[in-house]
Design a protein around this motif. Structure first.
Motif, short mmCIF file in Angstrom:
data_model
loop_
_atom_site.label_atom_id
_atom_site.label_comp_id
_atom_site.label_asym_id
_atom_site.label_seq_id
_atom_site.Cartn_x
_atom_site.Cartn_y
_atom_site.Cartn_z
N UNK A 142 32.35 14.30 19.50
CA UNK A 142 31.63 14.25 18.23
C UNK A 142 32.23 13.26 17.23
N UNK A 143 33.12 12.38 17.71
CA UNK A 143 33.69 11.35 16.84
C UNK A 143 32.64 10.28 16.53
N UNK A 144 32.57 9.85 15.26
CA UNK A 144 31.65 8.78 14.87
C UNK A 144 32.23 7.46 15.35
N UNK A 145 31.51 6.74 16.21
CA UNK A 145 32.06 5.55 16.85
C UNK A 145 31.42 4.25 16.38
N UNK A 146 30.22 4.30 15.81
CA UNK A 146 29.57 3.04 15.41
C UNK A 146 28.45 3.29 14.42
N UNK A 147 28.16 2.25 13.61
CA UNK A 147 26.98 2.23 12.75
C UNK A 147 26.23 0.93 13.03
N UNK A 148 24.97 1.03 13.44
CA UNK A 148 24.15 -0.14 13.73
C UNK A 148 23.31 -0.48 12.51
N UNK A 149 23.37 -1.73 12.08
CA UNK A 149 22.57 -2.19 10.95
C UNK A 149 21.13 -2.37 11.43
N UNK A 150 20.22 -1.52 10.94
CA UNK A 150 18.88 -1.46 11.53
C UNK A 150 17.94 -2.57 11.07
N UNK A 196 21.29 4.72 3.94
CA UNK A 196 21.49 3.31 4.30
C UNK A 196 20.39 2.76 5.21
N UNK A 197 19.58 3.65 5.83
CA UNK A 197 18.56 3.30 6.82
C UNK A 197 19.18 2.69 8.08
N UNK A 198 20.47 2.99 8.32
CA UNK A 198 21.15 2.50 9.51
C UNK A 198 21.21 3.60 10.57
N UNK A 199 21.69 3.22 11.77
CA UNK A 199 21.73 4.12 12.91
C UNK A 199 23.19 4.48 13.20
N UNK A 200 23.48 5.77 13.25
CA UNK A 200 24.81 6.27 13.54
C UNK A 200 24.93 6.61 15.03
#
Length: 272
Positions: A224-232, A213-217
């Motif tokens: 270690x919980x996934x809390x956000x995805x930033x649209x890069x 996706x070229x986004x930032x996790x």
């Protein structure tokens, strides 16, 4: 989370970024065999004010906390050390011994916050720890990502923990006293293109990119919980992420030849 500045000056994709710890300078490394220095306070200036020419693709750079030295890793297996005391006359040093060197291209180098040690990782699947004064190898982790290529290393602020990122699509947290893995961060894909992982400015989160996706996790460092995805907004794979030592901001660079500087008014928010 606005992008506040975009810089242009490389002829090939960028591999790595470092902020100067004492001056408003961003340093970039590129596949065009150059290391470039940008003054990001000059609003109308989008190009480097000076640069270094290497003989190989510059895969990584690591700034000493004093700002006086810069490590560089290339396609060659030997790490370079640049003296930046004068940006007009930059000197380069390499190791005089072949013992304990990597046997593959250097993927990433980073100093500890106090400059007493630095870490490197390579295509050879190893992480090496070096004395920051003598540049002698003091420890080797042979297969930190089960033999897969190791793409990045990043120290915690107190130097007690090391973050590594590998071709196995995992980010791992290591205890530097025992060199045992404490945590593993997953959910993103990193199998084709070399990229990096880093701690957020307050170390509450671990951040890396997703090659699909070229986004930032972002993950919670402790759980270690996934809390956000930033649209890069990048159109190609993100090669590097680096936080500013002075501001609540970070920079990303990509195969799209762009550097983006991000201003964070708060930490990544938990997804609903």
């Amino acid at each position: 989370r606005p992008v506040i500045k975009t810089l242009y000056d490389h002829m090939e994709p960028l591999n790595d970024l470092e902020f100067h710890p004492r001056s408003p300078i961003l340093v970039s490394a590129s596949r065009d065999d150059t290391i470039k220095f940008f003054d990001f306070t000059k609003y109308n200036s989008k190009r480097a004010f000076t640069f270094l020419k290497e003989t190989h693709n510059v895969r990584t750079i690591g700034m000493h906390p004093s700002g006086e030295y810069l490590l560089a890793g290339t396609e060659h297996h030997m790490i370079r050390l640049y003296d930046l005391t004068s940006l007009q006359r930059i000197k380069c040093y390499t190791s005089s011994t072949g013992q304990n060197l990597h046997y593959g291209s250097i993927n990433h180098v980073r100093y500890t916050p106090d400059g007493s040690m630095y870490a490197s990782c390579s295509k050879d699947g190893q992480i090496k720890i070096w004395d920051g004064v003598s540049s002698q190898c003091v420890n080797t982790i042979s297969k930190p990502h089960a033999g897969f290529e190791v793409w990045s290393v990043s120290w915690s602020r107190n130097g007690k923990y090391l973050l590594s990122n590998g071709k196995d699509s995992t980010v791992r947290l290591w205890d530097c006293a025992t060199w045992k893995m404490l945590q593993q961060y997953t959910g993103h894909t990193q199998q084709k293109s070399r990229t990096q992982a880093m701690f957020s400015y307050n170390e509450e989160h671990v951040m890396s990119s997703d090659e699909r996706s070229h986004n930032i996790f972002a993950w919670d460092t402790r759980t270690a919980a996934h809390v956000a995805t930033l649209q890069s907004g990048h159109s190609q794979n993100i090669r590097s992420l680096t936080f500013s030592p002075a501001d609540v901001a970070f920079a990303s660079c990509s195969d799209d030849f762009r550097v983006k500087i991000w201003a964070l008014d708060k930490a990544p928010q938990k997804q609903q």
